[in-house]
Motif scaffolding. Structure first.
Motif, PDB file in Angstrom:
ATOM      1  N   GLU A  77       2.413  -4.838  19.138  1.00 48.66           N
ATOM      2  CA  GLU A  77       3.509  -3.905  19.432  1.00 48.66           C
ATOM      3  C   GLU A  77       2.963  -2.545  19.845  1.00 48.66           C
ATOM      4  O   GLU A  77       3.431  -1.945  20.829  1.00 48.66           O
ATOM      5  N   TRP A  78       1.979  -2.047  19.114  1.00 48.06           N
ATOM      6  CA  TRP A  78       1.409  -0.738  19.434  1.00 48.06           C
ATOM      7  C   TRP A  78       0.611  -0.783  20.728  1.00 48.06           C
ATOM      8  O   TRP A  78       0.651   0.153  21.529  1.00 48.06           O
ATOM      9  N   ASP A  81       3.044  -0.701  23.551  1.00 46.79           N
ATOM     10  CA  ASP A  81       3.626   0.632  23.685  1.00 46.79           C
ATOM     11  C   ASP A  81       2.656   1.575  24.401  1.00 46.79           C
ATOM     12  O   ASP A  81       3.077   2.367  25.256  1.00 46.79           O
ATOM     13  N   ILE A  82       1.387   1.489  24.062  1.00 48.47           N
ATOM     14  CA  ILE A  82       0.373   2.323  24.728  1.00 48.47           C
ATOM     15  C   ILE A  82       0.277   1.949  26.207  1.00 48.47           C
ATOM     16  O   ILE A  82       0.225   2.821  27.087  1.00 48.47           O
ATOM     17  N   GLU A  84       2.533   0.713  28.121  1.00 43.61           N
ATOM     18  CA  GLU A  84       3.728   1.108  28.869  1.00 43.61           C
ATOM     19  C   GLU A  84       3.937   2.609  28.903  1.00 43.61           C
ATOM     20  O   GLU A  84       4.216   3.171  29.978  1.00 43.61           O
ATOM     21  N   THR A  85       3.822   3.278  27.770  1.00 43.95           N
ATOM     22  CA  THR A  85       4.210   4.693  27.715  1.00 43.95           C
ATOM     23  C   THR A  85       3.082   5.651  28.071  1.00 43.95           C
ATOM     24  O   THR A  85       3.338   6.740  28.588  1.00 43.95           O
ATOM     25  N   MET A  86       1.836   5.248  27.809  1.00 42.83           N
ATOM     26  CA  MET A  86       0.721   6.144  28.122  1.00 42.83           C
ATOM     27  C   MET A  86       0.094   5.857  29.481  1.00 42.83           C
ATOM     28  O   MET A  86      -0.408   6.759  30.153  1.00 42.83           O
ATOM     29  N   TYR A  88       1.737   3.668  31.839  1.00 42.27           N
ATOM     30  CA  TYR A  88       2.840   3.464  32.791  1.00 42.27           C
ATOM     31  C   TYR A  88       2.829   2.103  33.484  1.00 42.27           C
ATOM     32  O   TYR A  88       3.262   1.985  34.632  1.00 42.27           O
ATOM     33  N   GLN A  90       4.746  -1.053  33.825  1.00 38.32           N
ATOM     34  CA  GLN A  90       6.101  -1.481  33.500  1.00 38.32           C
ATOM     35  C   GLN A  90       6.313  -2.981  33.690  1.00 38.32           C
ATOM     36  O   GLN A  90       7.201  -3.572  33.064  1.00 38.32           O
ATOM     37  N   GLU A  92       6.120  -6.763  33.224  1.00 30.21           N
ATOM     38  CA  GLU A  92       5.849  -7.536  32.012  1.00 30.21           C
ATOM     39  C   GLU A  92       4.623  -8.432  32.172  1.00 30.21           C
ATOM     40  O   GLU A  92       3.858  -8.622  31.225  1.00 30.21           O
ATOM     41  N   GLN A  95       1.618  -6.243  31.854  1.00 29.18           N
ATOM     42  CA  GLN A  95       1.471  -5.846  30.454  1.00 29.18           C
ATOM     43  C   GLN A  95       0.823  -6.968  29.639  1.00 29.18           C
ATOM     44  O   GLN A  95      -0.077  -6.727  28.830  1.00 29.18           O
TER      45      GLN A  95
END
Length: 286
Positions: A77-78, A81-82, A84-86, A88, A90, A92, A95
């Motif tokens: 999960e973390w 999140d890194i 996607e949010t740090m 960018y 997007q 799937e 990712q």
């Protein structure tokens, strides 16, 4: 007594079952303790043994169980999140590919990469954090602990994702190169009927008469726009000069069929490449 409070009832329930199982398992070895749930958000732990120190028995067990639980439930999960949010990403599919590489780095399965040792002890980051904050009599808040006490672990995950992204981008570049070269040799008229390559620690080119090709010959065939092995001497190149020759057939002698270069040749030339063990070369041409 240790009281562990949770914001998520699921975490409380799962850890309650795990701790109960471990305490029952190790009771026969002298571990004295009891665990009970208080509502849906609290676990109460009691250490009862009189002859074994808390910090030599119950304490490391509890820290280990919590560490393993964090890795199994929070790490992906973390990492996502890194990603996607740090950084960018997007998409799937992208990712998931980066996550797979990051997992392999954390598990120590990518020892071909530099600076790997810092990731091998990521479990130790978490364990020490729990160990330093679990006392014999304490009230422990699980989610705030994850947020404020695992920052070193978070930095490890960020570094890991950064390395995973670098590997992902290199892999994409490699796959694009393979596809471009595959198309090139498929539609380009062959320049040579056959090329032999002998892999015995190094790669050596031979022409269709099994005469060793010189440096000058390799340079003669090499097309600048096909060079992807940048800053590599021509004598150490394999893929670029081979593709430039556009041979109709490629015969490779090697005892390492999983070598990266050989797999690349196979991906580019497909059925036009034939692979033989090194002893076949020794027998026929020595």
């Amino acid at each position: 007594m240790i009281a562990i409070h949770f914001e998520e009832s699921y975490d409380c329930k799962q850890l309650y079952h795990q701790l109960t199982a471990y305490i029952q398992k190790y009771a026969e070895y002298g571990l004295g303790g009891a665990v009970r749930a208080e509502g849906e958000d609290t676990i109460i732990l009691n250490y009862e043994h009189k002859h074994i120190d808390f910090y030599d028995s119950f304490h490391p067990l509890l820290a280990s169980v919590l560490t393993d639980y964090v890795i199994s439930t929070k790490e992906d999960e973390w990492l996502l999140d890194i990603i996607e949010t740090m950084f960018y990403f997007q998409d799937e599919e992208e990712q998931e590919q980066i996550l797979t590489i990051a997992r392999s780095i954390l598990e120590g399965d990518r020892n071909d990469l530099p600076q790997m040792k810092s990731f091998f002890n990521r479990r130790e980051f978490i364990y020490q954090a729990f160990s330093n904050h679990l006392e014999e009599d304490t009230t422990f808040y699980y989610e705030p602990f994850l947020t404020f006490r695992l920052r070193d672990y978070g930095e490890v995950l960020i570094d890991c994702v950064e390395m995973a992204i670098d590997e992902y981008m290199l892999e994409q570049e490699y796959q694009n190169m393979i596809e471009d070269f595959r198309q090139f040799v498929q539609f380009k008229r062959p320049k040579l009927e056959m090329v032999y390559i002998v892999h015995d620690e190094t790669f050596t080119f031979y022409d269709e008469h099994f005469r060793r090709m010189t440096r000058e010959e390799l340079l003669f065939h090499l097309q600048d726009d096909l060079v992807f092995e940048q800053e590599v001497d021509i004598e150490d190149m394999v893929i670029s000069p081979l593709v430039s020759m556009v041979p109709r057939l490629v015969h490779v002698f090697s005892d390492d069929p999983d070598h990266g270069v050989i797999l690349s040749i196979q991906a580019i030339f497909q059925e036009r490449m034939k692979l033989y063990p090194l002893k076949a070369y020794d027998k026929e041409w020595s």
